[in-house]
Design a protein around this motif. Structure first.
Motif, PDB file in Angstrom:
ATOM      1  N   LEU A  51      43.856  51.681  41.937  1.00  0.00           N
ATOM      2  CA  LEU A  51      44.586  51.856  43.208  1.00  0.00           C
ATOM      3  C   LEU A  51      45.874  51.044  43.268  1.00  0.00           C
ATOM      4  O   LEU A  51      46.616  51.109  44.240  1.00  0.00           O
ATOM      5  N   VAL A  52      46.108  50.236  42.215  1.00  0.00           N
ATOM      6  CA  VAL A  52      47.178  49.241  42.321  1.00  0.00           C
ATOM      7  C   VAL A  52      48.270  49.447  41.270  1.00  0.00           C
ATOM      8  O   VAL A  52      47.993  49.545  40.082  1.00  0.00           O
ATOM      9  N   ARG A  53      49.498  49.475  41.778  1.00  0.00           N
ATOM     10  CA  ARG A  53      50.671  49.680  40.914  1.00  0.00           C
ATOM     11  C   ARG A  53      51.147  48.358  40.309  1.00  0.00           C
ATOM     12  O   ARG A  53      51.390  48.256  39.125  1.00  0.00           O
ATOM     13  N   GLU A  54      51.299  47.342  41.175  1.00  0.00           N
ATOM     14  CA  GLU A  54      51.828  46.043  40.718  1.00  0.00           C
ATOM     15  C   GLU A  54      51.048  44.923  41.387  1.00  0.00           C
ATOM     16  O   GLU A  54      50.591  45.076  42.512  1.00  0.00           O
ATOM     17  N   VAL A  55      50.966  43.793  40.671  1.00  0.00           N
ATOM     18  CA  VAL A  55      50.402  42.587  41.271  1.00  0.00           C
ATOM     19  C   VAL A  55      51.412  41.459  41.085  1.00  0.00           C
ATOM     20  O   VAL A  55      51.869  41.219  39.969  1.00  0.00           O
ATOM     21  N   ALA A  56      51.749  40.776  42.181  1.00  0.00           N
ATOM     22  CA  ALA A  56      52.552  39.557  42.077  1.00  0.00           C
ATOM     23  C   ALA A  56      51.614  38.413  42.435  1.00  0.00           C
ATOM     24  O   ALA A  56      51.068  38.373  43.537  1.00  0.00           O
ATOM     25  N   SER A  57      51.395  37.518  41.470  1.00  0.00           N
ATOM     26  CA  SER A  57      50.453  36.421  41.674  1.00  0.00           C
ATOM     27  C   SER A  57      51.151  35.085  41.502  1.00  0.00           C
ATOM     28  O   SER A  57      52.014  34.941  40.628  1.00  0.00           O
ATOM     29  N   GLU A  58      50.738  34.127  42.308  1.00  0.00           N
ATOM     30  CA  GLU A  58      51.267  32.767  42.180  1.00  0.00           C
ATOM     31  C   GLU A  58      51.058  32.230  40.764  1.00  0.00           C
ATOM     32  O   GLU A  58      51.825  31.399  40.290  1.00  0.00           O
ATOM     33  N   GLU A  59      50.036  32.690  40.106  1.00  0.00           N
ATOM     34  CA  GLU A  59      49.694  32.142  38.781  1.00  0.00           C
ATOM     35  C   GLU A  59      50.276  32.939  37.622  1.00  0.00           C
ATOM     36  O   GLU A  59      49.953  32.657  36.465  1.00  0.00           O
ATOM     37  N   SER A 105      50.591  47.951  46.073  1.00  0.00           N
ATOM     38  CA  SER A 105      50.858  46.749  45.290  1.00  0.00           C
ATOM     39  C   SER A 105      50.270  45.567  46.034  1.00  0.00           C
ATOM     40  O   SER A 105      50.225  45.556  47.266  1.00  0.00           O
ATOM     41  N   VAL A 106      49.822  44.599  45.243  1.00  0.00           N
ATOM     42  CA  VAL A 106      49.130  43.435  45.822  1.00  0.00           C
ATOM     43  C   VAL A 106      49.924  42.169  45.512  1.00  0.00           C
ATOM     44  O   VAL A 106      50.357  41.964  44.375  1.00  0.00           O
ATOM     45  N   VAL A 107      50.127  41.338  46.536  1.00  0.00           N
ATOM     46  CA  VAL A 107      50.687  40.001  46.320  1.00  0.00           C
ATOM     47  C   VAL A 107      49.552  39.025  46.603  1.00  0.00           C
ATOM     48  O   VAL A 107      48.761  39.241  47.524  1.00  0.00           O
TER      49      VAL A 107
END
Ligand code: AHG
Ligand code: MN
Ligand code: MN
Length: 294
Positions: free
Chosen positions: A72-80, A94-96
């Protein structure tokens, strides 16, 4: 008691968004279970130059894997993660995320959490465009605080992993708690004036070192959480994309507000994934006060 999927459905959220939110909420159990065997702090540093705890990387890897498998997710921006992680190009969301917020408190067993924002399309959008935001809190209870643009509700996870509603239509009252990051001797004049003004009006200091837990307290009792700018850190410490935006969205959905001290951070289109911003978030009266100080 209303369950999380029932609530999301009543809010009119589309089925794929309901699936994504319930999938993320379900990760509270494996994340919680991982604390006991991931108590150390690694030698590595994250993209913001901060020492990583084993749980920072564990939660990050775990969540990215789960999100990748969801389709279901195109992009993930993660602090790590240094860069945006590209998953399914045609996927809707997209998930942050801040996979583990407050990680310096793992060692002392104080409350930490996971912060999530969900956009339609790509990650690098203004916070006001969020389709949903939520955070998982690993306190005495595991709770999920969520908004899909129809106010804010809080759920607690039972021992079967079912999320049952604790509170609906959460509104931030005009309370008098405050927590401020930074070092008092390094505060700039505007911030120092604000804190002394609210202290003179009876504000009481409550600050744990976990943004998500401190915000949850403000959400409940009212007041303000601040991480101000300083000479050394003109943009403060916290990050716009993973911390300010999801929490700011929840605050505004609860009738509160978020600001960098001048205007709402929810209007800022991010230029870089890890950019920082000063943060004032909480009761709307508190945010008006900081913005009114020259
Ligand atoms: P993280 O654990 O995701 O790096 O975030 C830590 C943040 C935030 O949770 C907290 O409010 C703040 O850093 C604490 O910073 P200080 O120790 O400077 O107060
Ligand atoms: Mn954080
Ligand atoms: Mn973190």
């Amino acid at each position: 008691m209303t369950t999380l999927p029932e609530y999301l459905s009543k809010c009119g959220a589309p089925d794929d968004l309901i699936s994504l939110i319930t999938l993320i909420a379900a990760q509270a159990t494996p994340i919680r279970n991982a604390f006991i065997s991931n108590q150390n702090y690694a030698d590595s540093k994250n993209s913001s130059g901060e020492t990583q705890a084993e749980m920072d990387t564990w939660s990050d890897v775990h969540l990215v894997n789960i999100l990748a498998a969801s389709g279901l997710v195109r992009e993930v921006a993660s602090e790590e993660q240094e860069d945006i992680v590209k998953l399914v190009e045609t996927a809707p969301y997209s998930v942050v995320m801040d996979p583990l917020d407050g990680s310096s408190l793992i060692k002392v067993n104080l409350c930490v959490g996971t912060i999530i924002g969900i956009y339609e399309g790509g990650c690098m959008q203004a916070g006001k465009n969020l389709k949903a935001a939520l955070y998982l809190l690993y306190g005495p209870m595991t709770t999920i605080t969520v908004s899909v643009g129809k106010g804010v509700a809080v759920f607690a996870m039972d021992k079967e992993g079912c999320c049952r509603m604790l509170r609906d239509n959460v509104r931030i009252p005009e309370g008098n708690l405050y927590g401020s990051g930074g070092i008092r001797t390094e505060w700039l004049e505007k911030h120092a004036k604000f804190i002394s003004r609210i202290e003179n009006e009876g504000a009481k200091n409550r600050y744990s070192g976990s943004f998500v837990a401190d915000f949850h307290q403000i959400l409940t009792y009212g007041g303000v959480y601040a991480y101000p700018p300083s000479e050394k850190q003109p943009n403060g410490k916290l990050r716009l994309v993973f911390e300010a935006n999801p929490i700011g969205y929840l605050a505004s959905q609860a009738g509160g507000a978020i600001s960098n001290g001048v205007s709402s951070t929810l209007d800022i289109v991010p230029e870089t994934v890890h950019q920082r911003t000063p943060i004032y978030v909480g009761s709307s009266g508190m945010i008006k006060k900081i913005e009114s100080i020259e």
